[in-house]
Design a protein around this motif. Structure first.
Motif, PDB file in Angstrom:
ATOM      1  N   LEU A  84       0.822  -1.196   0.000  1.00 60.57           N
ATOM      2  CA  LEU A  84       0.000   0.000   0.000  1.00 60.57           C
ATOM      3  C   LEU A  84       0.863   1.256   0.000  1.00 60.57           C
ATOM      4  O   LEU A  84       1.981   1.249   0.518  1.00 60.57           O
ATOM      5  N   MET A  85       0.330   2.324  -0.565  1.00 67.31           N
ATOM      6  CA  MET A  85       0.939   3.652  -0.461  1.00 67.31           C
ATOM      7  C   MET A  85      -0.042   4.495   0.329  1.00 67.31           C
ATOM      8  O   MET A  85      -1.221   4.590  -0.057  1.00 67.31           O
ATOM      9  N   ILE A  86       0.420   5.073   1.431  1.00 66.75           N
ATOM     10  CA  ILE A  86      -0.481   5.815   2.308  1.00 66.75           C
ATOM     11  C   ILE A  86      -0.111   7.291   2.297  1.00 66.75           C
ATOM     12  O   ILE A  86       1.046   7.656   2.508  1.00 66.75           O
ATOM     13  N   ARG A  87      -1.093   8.099   2.041  1.00 68.05           N
ATOM     14  CA  ARG A  87      -0.875   9.549   2.037  1.00 68.05           C
ATOM     15  C   ARG A  87      -2.093  10.204   2.661  1.00 68.05           C
ATOM     16  O   ARG A  87      -3.222   9.939   2.252  1.00 68.05           O
ATOM     17  N   ASP A  88      -1.858  11.045   3.657  1.00 67.32           N
ATOM     18  CA  ASP A  88      -2.939  11.725   4.377  1.00 67.32           C
ATOM     19  C   ASP A  88      -4.010  10.742   4.843  1.00 67.32           C
ATOM     20  O   ASP A  88      -5.206  11.019   4.726  1.00 67.32           O
ATOM     21  N   GLY A  89      -3.595   9.596   5.339  1.00 66.75           N
ATOM     22  CA  GLY A  89      -4.541   8.626   5.886  1.00 66.75           C
ATOM     23  C   GLY A  89      -5.290   7.816   4.840  1.00 66.75           C
ATOM     24  O   GLY A  89      -6.122   6.979   5.171  1.00 66.75           O
ATOM     25  N   GLN A  90      -4.975   8.046   3.562  1.00 66.05           N
ATOM     26  CA  GLN A  90      -5.667   7.321   2.480  1.00 66.05           C
ATOM     27  C   GLN A  90      -4.743   6.234   1.909  1.00 66.05           C
ATOM     28  O   GLN A  90      -3.706   6.555   1.331  1.00 66.05           O
ATOM     29  N   PRO A  91      -5.094   4.953   2.065  1.00 64.02           N
ATOM     30  CA  PRO A  91      -4.283   3.906   1.445  1.00 64.02           C
ATOM     31  C   PRO A  91      -4.696   3.677  -0.011  1.00 64.02           C
ATOM     32  O   PRO A  91      -5.881   3.698  -0.347  1.00 64.02           O
ATOM     33  N   ARG A  92      -3.690   3.492  -0.852  1.00 62.16           N
ATOM     34  CA  ARG A  92      -3.950   3.080  -2.245  1.00 62.16           C
ATOM     35  C   ARG A  92      -3.100   1.849  -2.512  1.00 62.16           C
ATOM     36  O   ARG A  92      -1.992   1.716  -1.990  1.00 62.16           O
ATOM     37  N   LEU A  93      -3.611   0.988  -3.380  1.00 63.33           N
ATOM     38  CA  LEU A  93      -2.894  -0.266  -3.650  1.00 63.33           C
ATOM     39  C   LEU A  93      -1.721  -0.038  -4.597  1.00 63.33           C
ATOM     40  O   LEU A  93      -1.890   0.539  -5.678  1.00 63.33           O
ATOM     41  N   VAL A  94      -0.527  -0.513  -4.205  1.00 64.79           N
ATOM     42  CA  VAL A  94       0.621  -0.542  -5.119  1.00 64.79           C
ATOM     43  C   VAL A  94       0.607  -1.868  -5.879  1.00 64.79           C
ATOM     44  O   VAL A  94       0.732  -1.911  -7.096  1.00 64.79           O
TER      45      VAL A  94
END
Ligand code: AMP
Ligand code: GLY
Length: 421
Positions: free
Chosen positions: A271-281
């Protein structure tokens, strides 16, 4: 229960170590195993990519449960052959293993599931791929579609670098894996891994970890299979984990079930997490190596019960018993890794390292020669410790590293830096 673990790295040593602590485990065989695994279990030579050979071996050795460590046998359908033969297996079917074996398949599933991930485009020819890169600009990520032993991803800082990667991939550098290329938006943020057990229906989060992919301190130098890891990952707060489960993992599993290819085994979400939002790598369809080592150090014997429950579609009745602990592993690699390295150097001092529920040196690539452990791979040892704090786990691990007498080995001295800074 008689158990067979497929694989022979540090991941499989830690799986064997956890399984052996469970009174349920009567007999444990690891194929092919390694010299460290041979200290705690029987090792067997077996072509683990050949489903018929594995079925035969299981029948000959009264095996009741098979745990598949690496992705290659899963991608080639070994779990399917075992299930066809009536064996209990931990690991997804070939059709579900495509979540690791094909990056464009994963993107398709994410689209259908509405799971947040990088924007992408897929190409089977170089010219339109390059035109796309020029239109998008850099940084941009170029990925070979298929399995490329972790080397098929280029995070390009310039358009020229991306174009060169496209040429390499279509030029056959990654063989058939590069026949299709996925080009992705570069995502910023902090990376972490979430491990989730699945039985086709129920998803049970098993823990989080952070890996150190670059060979050099401060995350510099070429990418490796992983130079160290720790668990838990501080960026994976309960809120971020819950979001990842709700927005990414459960919709993915529902989509896999809807397609008639339910996912069973461990799903490893990068996962890539930015500002509490995870996105799938990316997804992997197995435990990470060395992330598994820190998870097993923390889970101990219950890991076997949980893997068995996943294989028997019983996860709905399970919980994971977590302590408020931390684990950290330092990879000792042969000098030169991930490039060319020597094999055969003698490793001393392992007998001076403690072995208990807070300390373990897992072997990743060793062999036994004339009564000594010798290096037999790129990543050789995973020096792993547990503690009440990450700092304590780190200090315990490096204290063991300092007892190991292996001049030909290298390691990073900064494992855990991001969480400890
Ligand atoms: P993978 O082999 O897919 O794990 O990719 C290797 C590494 O490349 C990942 O661990 C990330 O650090 C990086 N990476 C892959 N895809 C992206 C992306 N879309 N944005 C940023 N970094 C990425
Ligand atoms: N440590 C990264 C992996 O197992 O893919």
């Amino acid at each position: 229960m008689n158990i067979l673990i497929l694989g022979g790295g540090g991941r499989e040593h830690s799986l064997a170590w956890a399984a052996m602590q469970n009174p349920k485990c009567d007999k444990l065989i690891v194929a092919p195993g390694n010299a460290g695994i041979a200290e705690i279990a029987e090792c067997a030579q077996l072509d683990i990519g050949n489903g018929a050979a594995v079925v035969n071996f299981c029948e000959g050795n009264a095996i009741e449960f098979v745990i598949v460590g690496p992705e290659a046998p899963l991608a080639s359908g070994v779990a399917d052959r075992l299930r066809d033969a009536g064996l209990l297996v931990f690991g997804p079917a070939q059709a579900a293993a495509r979540l690791e074996a094909s990056k464009s398949f994963t993107k398709e599933v994410c689209d259908a599931a509405g799971a947040p991930t990088a924007a992408y485009a897929r190409f089977t020819e170089a010219a339109p791929a390059k035109a796309h890169v020029r239109a998008q600009g850099a940084p941009i990520v170029v990925k070979a579609d298929g399995l490329a032993a972790g080397k098929g991803v280029i995070v390009a800082q310039t358009v020229a670098e991306a174009e060169a990667a496209i040429d390499d991939m279509f030029g056959g550098e990654f063989g058939a894996a590069g026949a299709e290329v996925v080009i992705e938006e570069f995502m910023e943020g902090e990376e972490a891994s979430l491990f989730v057990l699945c039985d086709g229906e129920t998803a049970l989060p098993l823990g989080t970890a952070q890996d150190h992919k670059r060979v050099g301190e401060g995350d510099t130098g070429p990418n490796t299979g992983g130079m160290g890891a720790y668990s838990p990952a501080p960026v994976m707060t309960d809120a971020v984990t819950e979001r990842a489960m709700t927005e990414i993992i459960r919709p993915t599993l529902a989509e896999m079930a809807r397609r008639g290819t339910p996912y069973q085994g461990v799903l490893y979400a990068g996962l890539m997490i930015r500002d509490g939002q995870p996105r799938l790598v990316e997804y992997n369809v197995r435990f990470g190596d060395p992330e598994c080592q820190v998870l097993m150090m923390r889970l101990g014997a219950q890991a076997l019960d949980l893997m068995q429950a996943a294989a028997e579609d019983r996860l709905a009745e399970c919980t994971v018993n977590w302590a408020e602990d931390h684990a950290l592993t330092v990879v000792l690699a042969a000098a030169g890794y991930p490039g060319a390295y020597e094999k055969g150097s003698v490793i001393k001092g392992l007998e001076d390292c403690p072995e208990d529920s807070c300390h373990m040196v897992f072997h990743a690539g060793t062999a036994e020669k004339a009564g000594h452990f010798v290096a037999a791979g790129g990543r050789v040892l995973n020096v792993t410790a547990r503690g009440d704090t990450l700092r304590q786990a780190r200090d315990r691990a490096y204290a063991m590293v300092d007892r190991i007498d292996w001049p030909e080995g290298i390691c990073r001295r900064d494992i855990g830096w991001r969480a400890l800074k």
